[in-house]
Scaffold this active site. Structure first.
Site, short mmCIF file in Angstrom:
data_model
loop_
_atom_site.label_atom_id
_atom_site.label_comp_id
_atom_site.label_asym_id
_atom_site.label_seq_id
_atom_site.Cartn_x
_atom_site.Cartn_y
_atom_site.Cartn_z
N CYS A 203 -5.11 -3.34 2.73
CA CYS A 203 -4.78 -3.37 4.16
C CYS A 203 -5.98 -3.60 5.07
CB CYS A 203 -4.02 -2.09 4.52
SG CYS A 203 -2.98 -2.33 5.98
N LYS B 125 -9.81 2.31 -1.66
CA LYS B 125 -10.02 1.70 -0.34
C LYS B 125 -11.34 2.13 0.30
CE LYS B 125 -7.23 0.92 3.88
NZ LYS B 125 -5.93 1.26 4.52
N GLU C 281 0.86 -1.19 0.00
CA GLU C 281 0.00 0.00 0.00
C GLU C 281 0.90 1.24 0.00
OE1 GLU C 281 -2.03 0.21 3.77
OE2 GLU C 281 -3.42 1.77 3.13
C1 ACM Z 1 -3.88 0.16 7.20
O1 ACM Z 1 -5.01 -0.01 6.73
N1 ACM Z 1 -2.93 0.75 6.51
C2 ACM Z 1 -3.56 -0.30 8.55
#
Ligand code: ACM
Length: 266
Positions: free
Chosen positions: A142, A109, A38
């Site tokens: 993530c 995301k 990420e």
């Molecule tokens: C995250 O979502 N970077 C912990």
């Protein structure tokens, strides 16, 4: 098919150095698909929105996408990478699927973690599955691991491999991803970063242990917690199409969605 991850330690704000590092790490690797962490080109702890905006890029024309497209063509490797995406007035924490033909898909995301809520705009689209050549690829980022709905939707849409660029800080995410693979009978590739960021009055340690999990939840490869590592394994992606558990059980056919309506409301 050979799939893998590039676990490394991005240096905050040093895009050129981070791109060079990735190029160096994968120079000798042969793989059909590699996943990067990420926000791999910028680092994670942005001091404020202005700093984030100054490092974010447009897709597909930004410098990072152009650099990786060249690399993807040279290596004949598809890449999934995490990037801060600038789109109109919005800033997304995005994952991109890039093949030698160009950008094939973007995922923004959905579940922002902690301070990300004050920096990024949350994604506004349902997760989609993209054509990765011989395989169908889904992406999540993530903290999405904490929401099994994401991988479920991707698997129901036909994802065979779920790519999971990460900057994980909670220690149990890697184990939870084995369950995401098992409950959907898909491959998952979690590419986590390593190292620490200590800036803007925040100190975070990233947990490494990038991994490749097969549809029964077995670990095919798990990296160390603190070393740069490229992990590549050979798989048969079509084994993820077989959802049969016993002579009488198919995990998707056996679902009872008429009794899950509560899932559609908050
Ligand atoms: C995250 O979502 N970077 C912990």
């Amino acid at each position: 098919m050979k799939i893998g991850f590039v676990q490394f330690c991005p240096i905050f704000g040093k895009k050129e150095e981070n791109l060079e590092r990735v190029e160096k790490l994968i120079r000798k690797e042969e793989a059909d698909l590699l996943v990067l962490p990420e926000l791999f080109n910028t680092g994670y702890v942005f001091a404020n929105k202005e700093e984030l905006r100054s490092l974010a890029e447009k897709l597909p024309e930004g410098e990072t996408s152009r650099f990786l497209l060249e690399l993807s063509r040279q290596k004949k490797t598809s890449l999934v990478f995490g990037i801060a995406e600038k789109a109109k007035n919005k800033l997304y924490n995005s994952a991109v699927l890039l093949t030698p033909e160009g950008v094939k898909g973007v995922y923004r995301k959905l579940h922002l973690f902690d301070q990300e809520k004050f920096l990024f705009d949350p994604g506004e689209n349902e997760p989609e599955v993209f054509d990765g050549g011989r395989v169908k690829i889904g992406m999540m980022i993530c903290f999405d691991w904490r929401f099994p709905e994401v991988s479920r939707v991707l698997a129901l849409k036909g994802a065979e491999i779920i790519c999971h660029p990460s900057n994980l800080v909670l220690s149990y995410a890697q184990e939870a991803m084995r369950t995401r693979s098992l409950e959907n009978r898909v491959f998952t590739i979690t590419c986590n970063r390593i190292g620490e960021e200590d800036r803007a009055k925040r100190k975070l340690s990233f947990t490494g242990k990038s991994q490749i999990i097969e549809p029964e939840g077995k670990i095919l490869f798990r990296a160390s917690q603190d070393k740069e590592e490229v992990g590549v394994v050979e798989i048969d992606p079509f084994s993820a199409r077989d959802k049969k558990l016993t002579e009488n059980n198919y995990i998707f056919d056996d679902r009872r969605p008429e009794f899950y309506k509560r899932l559609l409301t908050k």
